[in-house]
Structure formats: C-alpha cells, structure tokens
Design a protein around this motif. Sequence first.
Motif, PDB file in Angstrom:
ATOM      1  N   PRO A 163       0.827  -1.210   0.000  1.00 11.46           N
ATOM      2  CA  PRO A 163       0.000   0.000   0.000  1.00 11.46           C
ATOM      3  C   PRO A 163       0.851   1.246   0.000  1.00 11.46           C
ATOM      4  CG  PRO A 163       0.070  -0.961   2.204  1.00 11.46           C
ATOM      5  CD  PRO A 163       0.773  -1.930   1.286  1.00 11.46           C
ATOM      6  N   TYR A 164       0.209   2.381  -0.206  1.00 10.55           N
ATOM      7  CA  TYR A 164       0.914   3.665  -0.248  1.00 10.55           C
ATOM      8  C   TYR A 164       1.506   3.989   1.116  1.00 10.55           C
ATOM      9  CZ  TYR A 164       1.846   8.466  -1.710  1.00 10.55           C
ATOM     10  OH  TYR A 164       2.450   9.649  -2.043  1.00 10.55           O
ATOM     11  N   SER A 165       2.724   4.545   1.124  1.00  9.35           N
ATOM     12  CA  SER A 165       3.411   4.859   2.374  1.00  9.35           C
ATOM     13  C   SER A 165       4.254   6.108   2.169  1.00  9.35           C
ATOM     14  CB  SER A 165       4.307   3.695   2.803  1.00  9.35           C
ATOM     15  OG  SER A 165       5.344   3.488   1.843  1.00  9.35           O
ATOM     16  N   ASN A 166       4.801   6.634   3.274  1.00  5.53           N
ATOM     17  CA  ASN A 166       5.689   7.799   3.179  1.00  5.53           C
ATOM     18  C   ASN A 166       6.920   7.480   2.361  1.00  5.53           C
ATOM     19  OD1 ASN A 166       4.095   9.558   4.633  1.00  5.53           O
ATOM     20  ND2 ASN A 166       4.972   8.967   6.597  1.00  5.53           N
ATOM     21  N   GLY A 167       7.405   6.234   2.488  1.00  5.67           N
ATOM     22  CA  GLY A 167       8.555   5.843   1.683  1.00  5.67           C
ATOM     23  C   GLY A 167       8.251   5.892   0.193  1.00  5.67           C
ATOM     24  N   MET A 168       7.071   5.388  -0.179  1.00  3.85           N
ATOM     25  CA  MET A 168       6.664   5.445  -1.585  1.00  3.85           C
ATOM     26  C   MET A 168       6.474   6.884  -2.040  1.00  3.85           C
ATOM     27  SD  MET A 168       5.795   4.284  -4.470  1.00  3.85           S
ATOM     28  CE  MET A 168       5.918   2.539  -4.138  1.00  3.85           C
ATOM     29  N   LYS A 169       5.921   7.719  -1.147  1.00  6.09           N
ATOM     30  CA  LYS A 169       5.667   9.117  -1.488  1.00  6.09           C
ATOM     31  C   LYS A 169       6.953   9.825  -1.901  1.00  6.09           C
ATOM     32  CE  LYS A 169       4.738  11.740   2.033  1.00  6.09           C
ATOM     33  NZ  LYS A 169       3.983  12.387   3.135  1.00  6.09           N
ATOM     34  N   ARG A 170       8.045   9.527  -1.197  1.00  9.63           N
ATOM     35  CA  ARG A 170       9.310  10.209  -1.481  1.00  9.63           C
ATOM     36  C   ARG A 170      10.039   9.601  -2.664  1.00  9.63           C
ATOM     37  NH1 ARG A 170      10.142   9.792   4.603  1.00  9.63           N
ATOM     38  NH2 ARG A 170       8.922  11.544   5.373  1.00  9.63           N
ATOM     39  N   ASN A 171       9.513   8.510  -3.222  1.00  8.90           N
ATOM     40  CA  ASN A 171      10.151   7.900  -4.385  1.00  8.90           C
ATOM     41  C   ASN A 171       9.227   7.927  -5.595  1.00  8.90           C
ATOM     42  OD1 ASN A 171      12.480   6.614  -5.433  1.00  8.90           O
ATOM     43  ND2 ASN A 171      11.420   4.656  -5.402  1.00  8.90           N
ATOM     44  N   GLY A 201       6.648  14.771   0.364  1.00 11.43           N
ATOM     45  CA  GLY A 201       7.504  14.433   1.493  1.00 11.43           C
ATOM     46  C   GLY A 201       8.812  15.187   1.504  1.00 11.43           C
ATOM     47  N   MET A 202       8.809  16.437   1.056  1.00 11.54           N
ATOM     48  CA  MET A 202      10.052  17.190   0.947  1.00 11.54           C
ATOM     49  C   MET A 202      10.551  17.703   2.288  1.00 11.54           C
ATOM     50  SD  MET A 202       9.487  19.350  -2.600  1.00 11.54           S
ATOM     51  CE  MET A 202      10.970  20.313  -2.382  1.00 11.54           C
ATOM     52  N   TYR A 203       9.639  18.105   3.173  1.00 10.18           N
ATOM     53  CA  TYR A 203      10.070  18.691   4.435  1.00 10.18           C
ATOM     54  C   TYR A 203       8.941  18.622   5.459  1.00 10.18           C
ATOM     55  CZ  TYR A 203       7.800  22.555   1.913  1.00 10.18           C
ATOM     56  OH  TYR A 203       6.933  23.319   1.174  1.00 10.18           O
ATOM     57  N   ARG A 204       9.303  18.859   6.706  1.00 12.32           N
ATOM     58  CA  ARG A 204       8.322  18.920   7.784  1.00 12.32           C
ATOM     59  C   ARG A 204       7.554  20.236   7.716  1.00 12.32           C
ATOM     60  NH1 ARG A 204      13.004  16.644   9.842  1.00 12.32           N
ATOM     61  NH2 ARG A 204      12.775  14.720  11.069  1.00 12.32           N
ATOM     62  N   LEU A 205       6.339  20.203   8.203  1.00 13.95           N
ATOM     63  CA  LEU A 205       5.558  21.432   8.254  1.00 13.95           C
ATOM     64  C   LEU A 205       6.195  22.433   9.218  1.00 13.95           C
ATOM     65  CD1 LEU A 205       3.006  23.028   7.494  1.00 13.95           C
ATOM     66  CD2 LEU A 205       1.864  21.942   9.430  1.00 13.95           C
ATOM     67  N   SER A 206       6.754  21.950  10.310  1.00 14.71           N
ATOM     68  CA  SER A 206       7.349  22.849  11.301  1.00 14.71           C
ATOM     69  C   SER A 206       8.523  23.629  10.739  1.00 14.71           C
ATOM     70  CB  SER A 206       7.785  22.055  12.532  1.00 14.71           C
ATOM     71  OG  SER A 206       8.676  21.019  12.175  1.00 14.71           O
ATOM     72  N   SER A 207       9.374  22.983   9.940  1.00 16.20           N
ATOM     73  CA  SER A 207      10.524  23.686   9.360  1.00 16.20           C
ATOM     74  C   SER A 207      10.062  24.734   8.353  1.00 16.20           C
ATOM     75  CB  SER A 207      11.483  22.692   8.692  1.00 16.20           C
ATOM     76  OG  SER A 207      10.828  21.975   7.663  1.00 16.20           O
ATOM     77  N   TYR A 208       9.029  24.397   7.576  1.00 15.86           N
ATOM     78  CA  TYR A 208       8.475  25.366   6.620  1.00 15.86           C
ATOM     79  C   TYR A 208       7.871  26.550   7.358  1.00 15.86           C
ATOM     80  CZ  TYR A 208       4.786  27.400   3.736  1.00 15.86           C
ATOM     81  OH  TYR A 208       3.949  28.280   3.103  1.00 15.86           O
ATOM     82  N   PHE A 209       7.101  26.267   8.403  1.00 17.54           N
ATOM     83  CA  PHE A 209       6.409  27.327   9.142  1.00 17.54           C
ATOM     84  C   PHE A 209       7.410  28.291   9.774  1.00 17.54           C
ATOM     85  CE2 PHE A 209       4.134  29.137  12.748  1.00 17.54           C
ATOM     86  CZ  PHE A 209       2.921  29.466  12.182  1.00 17.54           C
ATOM     87  N   LYS A 255      12.235   0.929   4.365  1.00 16.01           N
ATOM     88  CA  LYS A 255      13.324   1.265   5.274  1.00 16.01           C
ATOM     89  C   LYS A 255      14.283   2.270   4.652  1.00 16.01           C
ATOM     90  CE  LYS A 255      13.192  -3.169   7.708  1.00 16.01           C
ATOM     91  NZ  LYS A 255      13.962  -4.395   8.064  1.00 16.01           N
ATOM     92  N   LEU A 256      14.390   2.238   3.309  1.00 14.03           N
ATOM     93  CA  LEU A 256      15.298   3.169   2.648  1.00 14.03           C
ATOM     94  C   LEU A 256      14.780   4.596   2.723  1.00 14.03           C
ATOM     95  CD1 LEU A 256      16.138   1.124  -0.582  1.00 14.03           C
ATOM     96  CD2 LEU A 256      17.523   1.343   1.493  1.00 14.03           C
ATOM     97  N   PHE A 257      13.470   4.784   2.928  1.00 14.11           N
ATOM     98  CA  PHE A 257      12.866   6.114   2.905  1.00 14.11           C
ATOM     99  C   PHE A 257      12.137   6.419   4.213  1.00 14.11           C
ATOM    100  CE2 PHE A 257      13.114   4.436  -1.349  1.00 14.11           C
ATOM    101  CZ  PHE A 257      13.785   5.442  -2.021  1.00 14.11           C
ATOM    102  N   LYS A 258      12.552   5.750   5.269  1.00 14.77           N
ATOM    103  CA  LYS A 258      11.878   5.932   6.541  1.00 14.77           C
ATOM    104  C   LYS A 258      12.120   7.323   7.102  1.00 14.77           C
ATOM    105  CE  LYS A 258      11.385   3.729  11.066  1.00 14.77           C
ATOM    106  NZ  LYS A 258      11.862   2.626  11.932  1.00 14.77           N
ATOM    107  N   GLU A 259      13.339   7.844   6.944  1.00 16.58           N
ATOM    108  CA  GLU A 259      13.695   9.133   7.499  1.00 16.58           C
ATOM    109  C   GLU A 259      13.511  10.227   6.455  1.00 16.58           C
ATOM    110  OE1 GLU A 259      17.665   8.749   8.854  1.00 16.58           O
ATOM    111  OE2 GLU A 259      17.183   7.395  10.509  1.00 16.58           O
ATOM    112  N   TRP A 260      13.505  11.475   6.956  1.00 18.44           N
ATOM    113  CA  TRP A 260      13.432  12.608   6.042  1.00 18.44           C
ATOM    114  C   TRP A 260      14.739  12.711   5.259  1.00 18.44           C
ATOM    115  CZ3 TRP A 260       8.922  15.149   5.442  1.00 18.44           C
ATOM    116  CH2 TRP A 260       7.965  14.980   6.433  1.00 18.44           C
ATOM    117  N   PRO A 261      14.683  13.225   4.020  1.00 23.30           N
ATOM    118  CA  PRO A 261      15.907  13.313   3.211  1.00 23.30           C
ATOM    119  C   PRO A 261      17.019  14.097   3.904  1.00 23.30           C
ATOM    120  CG  PRO A 261      13.963  13.720   1.863  1.00 23.30           C
ATOM    121  CD  PRO A 261      13.492  13.660   3.275  1.00 23.30           C
ATOM    122  N   ILE A 262      16.686  15.201   4.561  1.00 24.15           N
ATOM    123  CA  ILE A 262      17.683  15.996   5.273  1.00 24.15           C
ATOM    124  C   ILE A 262      17.145  16.349   6.653  1.00 24.15           C
ATOM    125  CG2 ILE A 262      18.794  16.946   3.214  1.00 24.15           C
ATOM    126  CD1 ILE A 262      17.126  19.440   3.491  1.00 24.15           C
TER     127      ILE A 262
END
Length: 601
Positions: free
Chosen positions: A83-91, A420-428, A324-331
């Motif tokens: 199913p769709y996941s955050n890892g898939m979203k970033r790829n 999935g480019m960045y957290r909302l908090s960092s953008y805000f 697992k390859l996309f579990k964390e944020w890119p930066i």
Amino acid sequence: MQFEKVIYKAKIIQERFFFINSSKSEEKLILKGVTGIVLPGEMLAMLGPSGSGKTTLLTALGGRLGAAAAGTLSGTVTYNGRPYSNGMKRNTGFVTQDDILYPHLTVTETLVYTAVLRLPRTMPTPEKAQHAEAVLAQLGLARCRHSVIGGGLLRGVSGGERKRVSIAQEMLINPSLLFLDEPTSGLDSTTAQRIVSTMSELCKDSRTVVMTIHQPSSRLFYMFHKVLLLSEGNPLYFGKGSGAMDYFAGIGFSPSVAMNPADFLLDLANGVSGDGESPELDPADVKQTLVTAYRTHLLRSVESEVEGYDSQAKPGCADRHNPKLFKEWPITWIEQFSVLFRRGIKERKHESFSSLKIAQVLVVAIVSGLLWWQSDASHLQDQVGLFFFYSGFWGFYPLFQAIFTFPQERMMLAKERSSGMYRLSSYFMALTLGDLPMELVLPTIFFTITYWMAGLKPHAGAFLSGLFILLYSVLCSQGLGLAIGAVVMNQKSATILGSVIMLTFLLASGYYVQHVPKFISWIKFLSISQYTFKLLLSSQYSPGDTYPCGPDRTCLVRDFPAIKAVGLDDQAVCVVALGMMLVGYRLVAYVALMRLGVTKK
C-alpha cells in the motif's frame, strides 16, 4: 502499480461562509469501479472528456487525495504489492496540471533548491547541484537556465519550458513511478511531442509513467503502451493503445472516415457513435452500450491480469521501494529550515522590499510628522492621538501583509508536502522568520521619523522603549494575520474577517469610547490595539508627570481624560498578554494548516 475497483464519492459543497459550511453537501459519484495494472517500462495514458474523472483517478493513484479531500475513496491501490506509504511518497514523482513554481526564482535555482530538499542527506550539496544541472540538460533547459520562471505580470520562460521545469523537479529523485496531469495542455504539437518522447525514454529504464492527456495527436497516441478511456467515471477501455481501434470495431463502433484514434475515442466517451451510416444515436445510449460492452468483454481479462501478476517476480522491484530506505526525512530539520529560509528570502524579497511599499510607509511617516510637528506637553491630546495612530496603523498594516501569506502559499505547500520534501514545522518557522526583516525594518523607520518630527521626549530610553513596544505589537498583528489566513484560506474572506476583528479591537481600545458598557467591555482584553496604546503611553509618560492645563496651572498627566480611561499602570500585564497573543496566534495558524490536511505529521 495495481488498482482494483477504485470508487470515489465526492462531497459537493455549494455555499460557504468564511470557513464554515452554511449548506448541506451533496455526494457525487466520480469514479465508478476502475481496475487496471501498469508494469515497469510501460506508459499508461488516461483519456476522456472534461469531467470524466481522469485527474481524480490520477490523484488517487498518486496518493495525493489526502485528508483534505472532501470525499471517500474505496478500492485497492498497491505498488509492488504494497500500500501507499511515506517511503513510496518520497520515491514517486507527481506533476500537476498547473505549474506550481516560484516566479522570481531562476530555472537553476528552482531545481537546485528542490534537489537539496529531496535528495538524501548522504549526497553532498555540490553533488546535488551537479545532479540538478544534469537533469536540466536532459530536458533541454540549458538555454533558459538563468531565466526566471515568471508568472502573472512577470515575464519569464515559455509555457513549455515551465512544464519541463515541473517535470525536472520530479525527475531529480530518479522516480520509478511518475504521474503527470495533462503535461501537454496548452502546448504546441512539437513541444508536446518532445515531452511525451522524454517520458517514453524514461520507460526504457524500467520506470512506470502514468499520465492524463486530453487530446493527443496520432503520433503521441501510438507512443502509449496502455490506454484507459473514461466517461463519467466509467471505464470504457483498458488495454494496449494499438488494440483500441480493433476492440471498438469488434463491438460495432468504427469511424466513418480515417481519423486520429484519440479523437475517435473521445467522441465515443462523449456519446458520439462515429458511424455515419447509422442514424444518430442518443449519447446516453451510446455511453451505456460502451459501459456494458466493457464489463462483458474486457473487465474479466483486466481483473485476471491484475490478480495474476506477482510483483516479486520482477528482480529488484521490491528492493527499490523498500520502506526502510525512505523511513527518514531526506535531510535534517535544521537543513530543511536553512534551505527554505534562503529560498523564501530570495523569492519574497521582490515583494517585501518593493519600492511601492517603502514609498507608502515613508510618505505616511512624513505626512504624520508634519501634522504632529513639534507638539509639546501643552498639546497633550495631540500626542495621545499620535500614539493611538501608531497602534492603529501598525495593527492594520502587518495584519494585511500576513493575511495573504498562507492562501498564496497553499498550493506550493500542498505540492511539496505531498512529495515528502520537508516537515511542516521547518516550513512554518522558515516562512515566519523570513518575513521578519521587512516586518521590523519599516515600522522602525516610520517610528524614527515621526518620533523626532513630533517632538516627543528626547531621551534614548523613551524612544527605545516606544520602538520596542511598536515592534512587539507588529509581531502580534502579524501572528493574527497568519492565523486568519491559515484558518480561512480565502483571500477575500480573510480580508473581510481581518478588517472586522481589527476595527473591533480599535473601537474597544479606550480612545474612541471611554465608558464602555460592562457587558461588552471584555473585548478590550482581547485587543492588541488596547495593550499597545497603553504601553506606548507608559513609555512616554509617568504617573507623576504634569502638563499645563490652564493659565499658571499644571495637572497630572494620569488625570488627563484620554489617559485616565486607559491608565498608566499594569504594564507587565500588557506585556504578558501581548506575548501570549504572539505565540498563541502562530499556534492557531500552525494547527489550522494541519487541520486542512496539508500535512499528516
């Protein structure tokens, strides 16, 4: 990618007052059980007239409907069996129909900032910039690499180049699955051919491309490996593009003259039979006949293909999408904040530091200074009026500057957060802090000019405390504007609501009405203007100060009617109240962005 019996019911809201639904919503069936499969190395084109559900299906398959969508999605959509996941979203790449780009950034800047945000932290920044340059060259954007994107009244690159920049942003992450919504819309045939050819080349590297397209030429049509034809949410055909004409001929629908296959398919989707020898059939009957034929002749074979395909049979496919390859944020968070802060400053400096805004503030400052020229203690009412003008003007100005922030940024925020480019908090944090220079520089200039022209206390302490209070108030008004804009997300409604709130605050601040009835006097405790006005008076006057109130007579400043109504005490309470507003309004804005479904984290 496999999708089975995808059904989407949308809630149609006809009337809306600010952000509150004022009428009952109606439910409309947009997608009516769509099934299909796209394999690595294939390009699927979704065809259909306007309103057929192409974009809705593409958005659903791309995982972009999100929590903000006013509807319910049912059915199964899997990617390599998952199913769709955050890892898939970033790829996964997703190119929207409208090119959502910052107009003042150049092509290179746009791609480099995107690369830094989306590519993994293990890749050094210089290498990310080189990768952006390589993608830029691959899509033929080298000629315009230093040109600004443009938009509105700002002239920039052409429409085709803008579309290629949007595609390049998604290609930076080397996506194995790429979605495109009307990538050729509004482009000439040559540019459209170049874009589709580029997508076809991507498929040769075992990538999967899914796009909606309205009316492709015959050359483009035969580039598609698979075609999905939709009409009013119903699938009419799913299969190889080269076999579409034979299928419809087999069920009794063939064109009366040689024509573009895509045009013929669109005619059928609109209920036009295309057979010049038979009497014109009712469009509704034609559509129903085609829906029945699909369910009778094609649906079972499509379902068999979906059920029979084993994603694990493709070596490397599952590993490429390992969550697992996309579990964390890119930066990291601080890197996201740094990049977004620099990008925001570069983009918004043209608007924030515009000569028109600077001239507006300077003109008002000079006119105010001349009107209050060298007023002294004998003109106490005039000086009190100046401080009230400070609280009013610098309550409205930053409020309306901030109100438009999130409504203007909403589409960009939704696009980048869905990838999935960045957290909302960092953008805000980057956005609010990036606006501070202009928010603080202009009131500082304004206060400095009017303070000395008006002949107020020539003491550094009085001047600096007054300036600090004014800037403190500006930050509170900015926070209120951000909150209103984030909650309402409609510029016109937000402006009306902001005007009503700020005017209410001014009326309750104790200058216009000094004897407010008790049942409504509670409003002053919410008024930014009231606390600002009181603190500004306290910065200039002490309870023991006197002023000439008659021939050879002096009176206490604190007993002056306009000052007595507000008072010169409880400054600490005012500072704490403004501090709570400064933080509280920004928290409201942040929560409102989360409530709107722009983010899931």
